[in-house]
Design a protein around this motif. Sequence first.
Motif, PDB file in Angstrom:
ATOM      1  N   PRO A  23     -34.750 -33.246 -10.681  1.00 16.13           N
ATOM      2  CA  PRO A  23     -35.935 -34.113 -10.668  1.00 16.13           C
ATOM      3  C   PRO A  23     -35.710 -35.428 -11.414  1.00 16.13           C
ATOM      4  O   PRO A  23     -34.797 -35.562 -12.228  1.00 16.13           O
ATOM      5  CB  PRO A  23     -36.991 -33.257 -11.372  1.00 16.13           C
ATOM      6  N   ARG A  24     -36.579 -36.404 -11.128  1.00 16.02           N
ATOM      7  CA  ARG A  24     -36.676 -37.615 -11.924  1.00 16.02           C
ATOM      8  C   ARG A  24     -37.523 -37.330 -13.169  1.00 16.02           C
ATOM      9  O   ARG A  24     -38.376 -36.433 -13.161  1.00 16.02           O
ATOM     10  CB  ARG A  24     -37.340 -38.737 -11.122  1.00 16.02           C
ATOM     11  N   LEU A  25     -37.270 -38.124 -14.187  1.00 14.51           N
ATOM     12  CA  LEU A  25     -38.144 -38.060 -15.359  1.00 14.51           C
ATOM     13  C   LEU A  25     -39.421 -38.831 -15.039  1.00 14.51           C
ATOM     14  O   LEU A  25     -39.376 -40.038 -14.771  1.00 14.51           O
ATOM     15  CB  LEU A  25     -37.444 -38.670 -16.572  1.00 14.51           C
ATOM     16  N   GLU A  26     -40.551 -38.138 -15.077  1.00 16.12           N
ATOM     17  CA  GLU A  26     -41.824 -38.759 -14.700  1.00 16.12           C
ATOM     18  C   GLU A  26     -42.904 -38.523 -15.744  1.00 16.12           C
ATOM     19  O   GLU A  26     -44.096 -38.542 -15.436  1.00 16.12           O
ATOM     20  CB  GLU A  26     -42.277 -38.222 -13.328  1.00 16.12           C
ATOM     21  N   VAL A  59     -30.348 -37.725 -19.074  1.00 14.91           N
ATOM     22  CA  VAL A  59     -30.827 -38.576 -17.988  1.00 14.91           C
ATOM     23  C   VAL A  59     -29.650 -39.331 -17.384  1.00 14.91           C
ATOM     24  O   VAL A  59     -28.639 -39.590 -18.046  1.00 14.91           O
ATOM     25  CB  VAL A  59     -31.893 -39.588 -18.475  1.00 14.91           C
ATOM     26  N   ARG A 188     -32.839 -29.885 -20.342  1.00 13.95           N
ATOM     27  CA  ARG A 188     -33.608 -30.573 -19.314  1.00 13.95           C
ATOM     28  C   ARG A 188     -32.807 -31.779 -18.829  1.00 13.95           C
ATOM     29  O   ARG A 188     -32.465 -32.665 -19.616  1.00 13.95           O
ATOM     30  CB  ARG A 188     -34.966 -30.999 -19.867  1.00 13.95           C
ATOM     31  N   PHE A 190     -32.348 -34.895 -15.829  1.00 13.56           N
ATOM     32  CA  PHE A 190     -33.107 -35.709 -14.894  1.00 13.56           C
ATOM     33  C   PHE A 190     -32.184 -36.715 -14.216  1.00 13.56           C
ATOM     34  O   PHE A 190     -31.496 -37.501 -14.882  1.00 13.56           O
ATOM     35  CB  PHE A 190     -34.230 -36.450 -15.621  1.00 13.56           C
ATOM     36  N   GLU A 191     -32.168 -36.681 -12.889  1.00 12.31           N
ATOM     37  CA  GLU A 191     -31.410 -37.652 -12.100  1.00 12.31           C
ATOM     38  C   GLU A 191     -32.300 -38.834 -11.731  1.00 12.31           C
ATOM     39  O   GLU A 191     -33.523 -38.777 -11.857  1.00 12.31           O
ATOM     40  CB  GLU A 191     -30.879 -36.995 -10.824  1.00 12.31           C
ATOM     41  N   SER A 193     -32.936 -41.537 -13.076  1.00 12.79           N
ATOM     42  CA  SER A 193     -33.781 -41.929 -14.204  1.00 12.79           C
ATOM     43  C   SER A 193     -32.980 -42.841 -15.133  1.00 12.79           C
ATOM     44  O   SER A 193     -32.536 -42.418 -16.208  1.00 12.79           O
ATOM     45  CB  SER A 193     -34.281 -40.687 -14.962  1.00 12.79           C
TER      46      SER A 193
END
Length: 379
Positions: A23-26, A59, A188, A190-191, A193
Amino acid sequence: MTDTEIAARNTPVWDDGSWAGLPRLEDDVTADVCVVGLGGSGLTCMGELRRMGVSVVGVDAGMVAGGAAGRNGGFLLAGAYEFYHDAVAAYGRERALTIYRTTLAEVDRITAETPDAVRRVGSLRIAADDEEVADCRAQLAAMRADGLAVEWYEGAEGTGLLIPSDGAFNPLLRCRTLALRLADAGARLFEHSPATELRAGEVRTPGGRVRCGRVIVAVDGRLEQLVPALAGRVRTARLQMVATAPLPEIRFPRPCYMRWGYEWWQQLPDGRIALGGFRDRGGDPEWTHHAEPGDVVQEMIDHFLRGTLGVDAPITHRWAAPVGYTEDGLPVLDEVEPGVWALGGYSGTGNVIGALCGRAAAQLAVTGASELRPLFVSA
């Protein structure tokens, strides 16, 4: 599909298209440490942090191993950037030998950690001319004097050295294996990002931010863009490669490098040839942050493939990768400001030395000390 169409894809031969992605970091998240960069060094750093009981968020501006970590030639070579006899001259015998033994142990660790990705088949240094033959003999003498495994080689590939303890691997498979293990272990990741702003205590991305005690920037190519304080010390170059359709026979059982390491190739288990090189002959345009193949170097690689190697199989992949270089060949492993560490600039040795620097950075960020740092960083 034509070579030109495939070149436009800029996809490395290692990528089989099976990666489901992360997931993206959101949102805003917190951790003890934020690692910027999900390549081999960053993932190894995260693994060391988890072993130390530290919470970590990672990230990346692209995908896991989307830079040089997943787009390189797949060599696992012990030693420093310099050939062993040159390392002895540059760093002293004790330090050069310690570096070699430490990197050899790291190759063993990488093999044990991701055995499905590694083939311990040795490597060949092949001389391109009489001058390099003489240099190979000097390296042979220095390695034998210090009890390091090496043999003189004369075979179908040419004349030079066989290093039986080296190996080849699938760099993208290794990184993705590590990423999935880390996610399972509670890290955790995150791609897509990119870090748009980083400082002690915080890393900002377009979709969210990481609040953290320490930041570790584990990036090789383009490191000087992300950490402007390193401009002038690290310079990014483009390394270019091609791969062919499978050959029906095994011509190259070991990975090979030639002409002082400027050309390199290996035959993959499925028979494909992966070949790269000619950065030095591409001139100033190869000192670039762009990671798209260029016609001048690609034509040189093609000529080497067809002429020197005698391979006529169709070219199926063309790609490039940004790689960081330093003047002395030693990597960056520094606290660039209080609470912010940076590592990279591996000068083409990131598969092994990058992993060691990743573990060292984790130790330095948490404890303030690592016995690995003096091996690779100038005093």
